[in-house]
Design an enzyme around this catalytic site. Structure first.
Site, short mmCIF file in Angstrom:
data_model
loop_
_atom_site.label_atom_id
_atom_site.label_comp_id
_atom_site.label_asym_id
_atom_site.label_seq_id
_atom_site.Cartn_x
_atom_site.Cartn_y
_atom_site.Cartn_z
N TRP A 1 0.72 32.37 -21.15
CA TRP A 1 1.91 31.53 -21.08
C TRP A 1 3.21 32.33 -21.13
CZ3 TRP A 1 -2.29 31.15 -24.23
CH2 TRP A 1 -3.19 30.10 -23.96
N ASP A 2 3.16 33.66 -21.00
CA ASP A 2 4.34 34.52 -21.11
C ASP A 2 4.97 34.38 -22.49
OD1 ASP A 2 6.32 36.31 -20.43
OD2 ASP A 2 7.53 34.86 -19.33
N MET A 3 4.14 34.37 -23.52
CA MET A 3 4.63 34.23 -24.88
C MET A 3 4.91 35.59 -25.52
SD MET A 3 5.13 31.10 -25.43
CE MET A 3 4.66 29.46 -24.87
N ASP A 4 5.66 36.46 -24.78
CA ASP A 4 6.11 37.72 -25.35
C ASP A 4 6.84 37.45 -26.67
OD1 ASP A 4 5.34 38.58 -22.88
OD2 ASP A 4 7.34 39.03 -22.17
N LYS B 1 8.29 32.77 -28.96
CA LYS B 1 8.54 31.75 -27.95
C LYS B 1 7.79 30.46 -28.26
CE LYS B 1 9.53 34.81 -24.03
NZ LYS B 1 9.13 35.18 -22.65
#
Length: 848
Positions: free
Chosen positions: A524-527, A552
């Site tokens: 989910w692009d939870m950098d 995030k």
């Protein structure tokens, strides 16, 4: 004039046509929504509106009664779904109420009446209008926002003090003021009692504005430093400018003369930004040694523990320009040959550039420090292999310690599975030679890579800002993930260990001390976008040396910074699983659980949260919602399409959080904006829309079986599909882990056709700061303001209008005049669409 002569038969027929068309649209959409398992309301509502329209066309007075009944039922339905929430009532009732008002006016109503028409039709219409209008009126005095929380924290001290590295109270020496990333200033001149007297002290324009060929996301995310008696500002094109803190006069500027890396234009860049610069002073460390009798370079030993889991228009204000006689413009000498003449740089500024260099500049003069690297710079493309121009560079300031300057880099999302390494490199702070490198794809080999070696391709990167605890010899990395974001079927064991979490490295060697993962198998692009914040917390179990990581997904993880063990509980929570055969057979898999912190702002969504400007776009949003996969946070990407909530801008992004170590509170600005993601089979990617940015078009993911379409979840009118509020401010009591207060924040003044000043609660990109005076500041909202808040209860006490968006973190400092200043850079943000500019604004208290 007799009653029957009032009005004209065509007037009710005009309303009739409107109702007929509206009703047919509701019927069509209502059937579709019901087939998807959605609300029952729209189909019968559409039938009622359609029939009322036909009756008006036939000049039947019964249309009035039927429409009144429709208004009553619609109001009752709105009450049951969302209560008396004004912004939620708007799409449900506003249009229908407006048309009802027209119908009850004599010019529209009288042509339908005869001497024998029963009064009940007009009475029913009047009751419907009273119910709908009364609901709207009452809602003005009722706050039903589901996340708002009223509370007060009266304490001014807990007996704790800041343990962050010491510096003069009036300085702001690092991106987060200190290497701890606390964003707390001990200045107390500005208080809740006098903050309303803030006024612009000076303003300055950098001259660096987005160009025709710049990337879409050209941003001024810079937080300047105040140190060495100067302000240091960096611009999107990596220029560094030194200003006088009291007047804003330009002292010198450094232009790195960016190369386009043979790209021709900047169009290949995903981002063009400079979040900040870093400062190193040899004398500061010498002073520390004389105060502590610590041998130079000594590093305490900590056990190795791994945890898995436009022009100026106000001529009354001083505006500094490059025409000032004190200004020196500096450009670097060519670096094709080594310049053996060395410049003494006991004080130096480090700036990462958009063309992949790390440059050292004399903090006094703006000249390059020729003894650093190759004639003043280090080439960050070394040992990286090939990449698309603009596909790798550092957007954030490096970490600086006694002997090292340590830097990571941004890697463009979702281009391919063969992107540059996410390696972290430590260079000698004086001569720029490589001391160690930590590559998360090869984590144990930290000795400098061979000259002809290539770092592990596509390993997880660290594009944000590190935190440093030099006393305990630790460096803290907020980690991203391995590309691509939405498919992870080929990720390595090392990637799965170090992605989307915080990893602590030994400063001297680069070896891992511990790592804590905050999203397992991130799809989910939870950098971890924000700089970790270090603070000593007074808990019921005693004082804890803590690290706080905002994420995030909305959790704020509080860990012991020496061991990585949670201080406040973290619970592994079951999450949705993917079920599409085509995805599962591609090698994809899903983590059955995700770690959720006890301190969290994780949002939830349901169909009733759908919104829009009218009933029609609200209906379309409901259909979109029901057409996608959504089972809550961590719903996996899918071919059908999935709702990602919170979206990849996050609840918390690179702005991080701020803390007050004395009061023991954290000041945060959570955001709630949903995105849509849809996997696209490889064979269909070539025929899809071209990639325009990281959130527009088909993201190609070359080398993966799927591309992906990422889009904001918005209505046909461009409004968010989810109801406001979308942005908040909040405070957390660090001694208990409980929220103290939470309020929606910001207006749509600068984001709507009409300048609406209502406090809707809009997203903010950029961080908060806190001060000893009990005031917090935030500038990152979509409307163009710098705001001041009372940390006791979150009340907005003051706001200063800005000429452009200020999607950055403000800072505060003391001038030579002894006054406390608050400074913000306002340059706008491409992805958010805020007004662009090149402004630096400084405020101080009005003299009485």
């Amino acid at each position: 004039m007799t009653p029957t002569s009032i009005g004209h038969p065509v007037l009710p027929r005009i309303i009739g046509v409107i109702l007929l068309l509206s009703g047919l649209a509701l019927v069509y959409g209502g059937i579709k929504l019901l087939m998807l398992g959605g609300s029952w309301y729209y189909l019968p509502a559409g039938l009622a509106v359609t029939i009322a329209g036909l009756l008006l066309l036939w000049r039947k007075a019964s249309a009035l009664g039927l429409y009144g009944l429709f208004l009553m039922v619609s109001t009752l339905w709105a009450w049951t779904e969302i209560g008396l929430d004004w912004w939620q009532l708007v799409p449900r009732l506003a249009l229908w109420f407006g048309l009802g008002l027209l119908l009850i006016l004599p010019w529209f109503r009288k042509p339908l009446l005869t001497p024998h028409t029963p009064a009940v039709h007009t009475v029913l219409l009047g009751i419907g209008l009273l119910m709908a209008g009364g609901s709207a009126l009452v809602s003005q005095f009722v706050d039903q926002d589901k996340y708002s929380l009223k509370g007060t924290l009266d304490r001014t001290s807990t007996g704790m003090t800041s343990t962050a590295p010491a510096q003069p109270d009036g300085d702001w020496q690092s991106y987060g003021r200190t290497a701890f990333g606390d964003r707390y200033s001990p200045l107390a001149q500005i208080t809740p009692d006098n903050v309303h007297k803030l006024e612009v002290a000076w303003k300055y324009r950098t001259g660096d504005v987005p160009g025709e060929n710049d990337p879409h996301e050209t941003t001024a995310e810079n937080t300047p430093l105040k140190v060495n008696g100067k302000l240091y500002v960096c611009t999107p094109h990596s220029k560094v400018i030194a200003l006088d803190p009291d007047t804003g006069k330009e002292l010198w500027r450094f232009d790195p003369q960016l190369s386009t890396q043979r790209a021709g234009t900047f169009k290949n860049w995903a981002h063009m930004t400079c979040r900040g610069v870093s400062y190193h002073d040899d004398a500061m460390y010498a002073q520390q040694d004389s105060n502590t009798n610590t041998p130079a370079g000594a590093t305490p030993v900590v056990s190795n523990t791994t945890t898995s889991t436009a022009a100026n228009t106000d001529n009354s204000l001083p505006v500094a320009t490059s025409a000032d006689p004190l200004v020196t413009t500096v450009t670097p000498a060519p670096t094709t040959a080594t310049n053996t003449a060395k410049t003494t740089c006991s004080k130096r500024i480090f700036v990462p550039t958009a063309d992949t260099r790390l440059i050292a500049i004399n903090a006094d003069t703006g000249q390059m420090c020729r003894e650093f690297g190759n004639n003043g710079s280090v080439d960050l493309t070394a040992n990286m292999g090939s990449f698309t121009p603009g596909g790798y560079y550092s957007t954030s300031p490096p970490a600086v310690t006694r002997n090292l300057v340590i830097i990571g880099g941004h890697v463009t999302d979702n281009l391919s599975t063969d992107e540059p390494s996410g390696v972290i490199r430590a260079y000698d702070v004086h001569d720029g030679h490589l001391v160690w490198n930590w590559d998360s794809g090869n984590p144990t080999q930290t000795a400098p890579i061979a000259a002809d070696g290539i770092y592990t391709r596509n390993s997880p990167n660290m594009w944000s800002i590190t935190a440093v605890d030099e006393k305990n010899g630790l460096l803290y990395l907020p980690m991203g993930n391995q590309m691509p974001d939405q498919w992870g079927g080929n990720r390595t064991k090392a990637s799965e260990t170090y992605s989307a979490g915080v990893t602590a490295l030994d400063i001297a060697t680069g070896q891992v001390r511990w790592t804590f993962q905050m999203t397992h198998h991130d799809l989910w692009d939870m950098d971890v976008g924000g700089q970790p914040t270090l603070i000593d917390i007074k808990t019921a179990q005693g004082v804890q040396l803590a690290l706080m990581a905002s994420t995030k997904q909305g959790s704020i993880y509080v860990l012991n910074r020496l061991t990585g063990k949670p201080i406040y509980p973290v619970r592994e929570t079951p999450v949705p699983q993917g079920r599409e055969k085509a995805v599962l057979t591609s090698g994809e898999y899903y983590s059955p659980t995700q770690p959720i912190s006890a301190i969290n702002f994780v949002p939830k969504m349901s169909e009733k949260d759908m919104w829009g400007g009218t009933p029609f776009d609200q209906l379309i949003c409901r259909i979109q919602y029901r057409s996608m996969n959504y089972e809550g946070i961590y719903t996996p990407p899918s071919l059908r399409g999935s709702l990602v909530y919170p979206g990849n801008f996050g609840v918390f992004d690179w702005g991080g959080i701020s803390v007050d170590p004395v009061r023991q509170i954290a000041f945060v600005n959570p955001n709630f904006m949903a995105f849509k993601s849809k996997l696209v089979p490889r064979e269909a990617v070539a025929s899809g829309a071209a990639r325009k940015s990281e959130v527009e078009g088909v993201q190609p993911n070359k080398g993966a079986p799927f591309g992906v379409i990422l889009e904001p979840f918005i209505s046909p009118t461009g409004l968010p599909c989810q109801a406001p509020a979308w942005g908040y401010i909040a405070a957390i009591d660090l001694t208990t882990g409980k929220k103290i207060w939470m309020h929606k924040n910001g207006t749509v003044r600068d984001n709507s056709p009409l300048p609406l000043f209502f406090k809707m609660g809009v997203p903010s990109l950029g961080g908060t700061i806190t001060t000893a005076g009990g005031i917090g500041f935030l500038s990152g909202t979509l409307d163009q303001y710098l705001r001041a808040y009372d940390m006791k209860n979150g009340k907005e006490l003051w706001r200063g209008r800005l000429p452009a968006g200020a999607q950055t973190t403000p800072m505060t400092y003391a001038g030579k005049d002894g006054q406390q200043y608050v400074l913000v850079m306002a340059g706008g943000h491409g992805s958010l669409g805020t007004r662009k500019g090149d402004y630096v604004y400084a405020y101080k208290l009005l003299k009485t």
